[in-house]
Each structure stands twice: as C-alpha cells, then as structure tokens.
Design a protein around this motif. Structure first.
Motif, PDB file in Angstrom:
ATOM      1  N   PHE A   1       6.991   3.727  -6.682  1.00 29.41           N
ATOM      2  CA  PHE A   1       7.587   2.868  -5.766  1.00 29.41           C
ATOM      3  C   PHE A   1       6.339   3.301  -4.892  1.00 29.41           C
ATOM      4  CE2 PHE A   1       9.654   2.398  -2.020  1.00 29.41           C
ATOM      5  CZ  PHE A   1      10.203   1.055  -1.661  1.00 29.41           C
ATOM      6  N   SER A   2       5.542   3.988  -4.806  1.00 30.41           N
ATOM      7  CA  SER A   2       4.868   4.285  -4.003  1.00 30.41           C
ATOM      8  C   SER A   2       3.083   3.733  -4.470  1.00 30.41           C
ATOM      9  CB  SER A   2       4.030   5.742  -4.185  1.00 30.41           C
ATOM     10  OG  SER A   2       2.916   6.101  -3.594  1.00 30.41           O
ATOM     11  N   ILE A   3       2.949   3.474  -5.398  1.00 36.75           N
ATOM     12  CA  ILE A   3       2.642   2.780  -6.249  1.00 36.75           C
ATOM     13  C   ILE A   3       2.467   1.327  -5.608  1.00 36.75           C
ATOM     14  CG2 ILE A   3       0.781   1.545  -8.332  1.00 36.75           C
ATOM     15  CD1 ILE A   3       1.113   4.568  -9.626  1.00 36.75           C
ATOM     16  N   ILE A   4       2.920   0.668  -5.426  1.00 34.81           N
ATOM     17  CA  ILE A   4       3.531  -0.885  -5.138  1.00 34.81           C
ATOM     18  C   ILE A   4       3.792  -1.615  -3.902  1.00 34.81           C
ATOM     19  CG2 ILE A   4       6.397  -2.334  -4.767  1.00 34.81           C
ATOM     20  CD1 ILE A   4       7.234  -1.606  -7.719  1.00 34.81           C
ATOM     21  N   LEU A   5       4.112   0.151  -3.576  1.00 30.51           N
ATOM     22  CA  LEU A   5       3.863  -0.036  -1.912  1.00 30.51           C
ATOM     23  C   LEU A   5       2.527  -0.259  -1.457  1.00 30.51           C
ATOM     24  CD1 LEU A   5       6.931   1.919  -0.468  1.00 30.51           C
ATOM     25  CD2 LEU A   5       7.331  -0.358   0.211  1.00 30.51           C
ATOM     26  N   ALA A   6       2.106   0.618  -2.049  1.00 28.60           N
ATOM     27  CA  ALA A   6       0.085   1.068  -1.493  1.00 28.60           C
ATOM     28  C   ALA A   6      -0.882  -0.432  -2.284  1.00 28.60           C
ATOM     29  CB  ALA A   6       0.026   1.904  -3.015  1.00 28.60           C
ATOM     30  N   ILE A   7       0.437  -1.295  -3.109  1.00 22.39           N
ATOM     31  CA  ILE A   7      -0.883  -2.927  -4.270  1.00 22.39           C
ATOM     32  C   ILE A   7      -0.264  -3.700  -2.502  1.00 22.39           C
ATOM     33  CG2 ILE A   7      -1.228  -4.288  -5.482  1.00 22.39           C
ATOM     34  CD1 ILE A   7      -0.399  -1.756  -7.448  1.00 22.39           C
ATOM     35  N   LEU A   8       0.673  -3.421  -2.014  1.00 19.78           N
ATOM     36  CA  LEU A   8       1.362  -4.207  -0.838  1.00 19.78           C
ATOM     37  C   LEU A   8       0.997  -4.411   0.091  1.00 19.78           C
ATOM     38  CD1 LEU A   8       5.183  -5.047  -2.476  1.00 19.78           C
ATOM     39  CD2 LEU A   8       3.434  -6.528  -2.928  1.00 19.78           C
ATOM     40  N   ASN A   9       0.603  -3.258   0.025  1.00 22.47           N
ATOM     41  CA  ASN A   9       0.113  -2.511   1.745  1.00 22.47           C
ATOM     42  C   ASN A   9      -1.174  -3.523   1.389  1.00 22.47           C
ATOM     43  OD1 ASN A   9      -0.147  -1.893   4.218  1.00 22.47           O
ATOM     44  ND2 ASN A   9      -0.590  -0.141   3.728  1.00 22.47           N
ATOM     45  N   PHE A  10      -2.106  -2.984   0.939  1.00 24.98           N
ATOM     46  CA  PHE A  10      -3.897  -3.384   0.867  1.00 24.98           C
ATOM     47  C   PHE A  10      -4.148  -5.091   0.496  1.00 24.98           C
ATOM     48  CE2 PHE A  10      -3.889   0.993   0.114  1.00 24.98           C
ATOM     49  CZ  PHE A  10      -4.034   1.436   1.685  1.00 24.98           C
ATOM     50  N   CYS A  11      -2.599  -5.083   0.198  1.00 27.19           N
ATOM     51  CA  CYS A  11      -2.990  -7.137   0.016  1.00 27.19           C
ATOM     52  C   CYS A  11      -2.672  -8.298   0.953  1.00 27.19           C
ATOM     53  CB  CYS A  11      -2.228  -7.700  -0.991  1.00 27.19           C
ATOM     54  SG  CYS A  11      -2.166  -7.163  -3.567  1.00 27.19           S
TER      55      CYS A  11
END
Length: 74
Positions: A64-74
C-alpha cells in the motif's frame, strides 16, 4: 487542500514504517524460536496467528505504501 497534501506523504511514511517494523519483528521472533516453542494448546494457535498476522499485515502495508508513493508522484 493543505491537509490533503500532507495526508498522502504521512500515509506513505506510516505504512512503510509499519511494514518494515512488522517484518523486523517477525524475523526477531523467528530467530528466538517463539513460533516453534509451543507445540500444543492455545499458545500454539496464538503463535501461528501472530506469525501470519505479521507477514500479511507487513506485506499489505508495504504494498500500500508503494502504491501510494507511485500515485503521489504521477
């Protein structure tokens, strides 16, 4: 708007830390033989529940942390 812009990075940080702590705790308890010490009774069931809880919750938190990080930087 400011609250939402601070919420996502805090969630990323929180989930990452929780995931890492769960995995560290799992490996420390496994090294101390907590999961294999109890062979029968309710302590055996509790040690199995704890072992799988740490693995599953740590994995979910990190993913979940990795998914949020990817969505945050897109």
């Amino acid at each position: 708007m400011f609250f939402l812009s601070m919420l996502i990075p805090l969630l990323i940080l929180y989930n990452g830390i929780v995931g890492i702590v769960c995995f560290i705790l799992y490996f420390v308890l496994r090294k101390k033989s907590v999961f294999t010490k109890y062979a029968d009774g309710y302590k055996h069931v509790l040690s199995i529940i704890l072992k799988y809880f740490l693995i599953v919750y740590g994995s979910i938190s990190l993913v979940f942390s990795i998914i949020l990080a990817i969505l945050n930087f897109c």
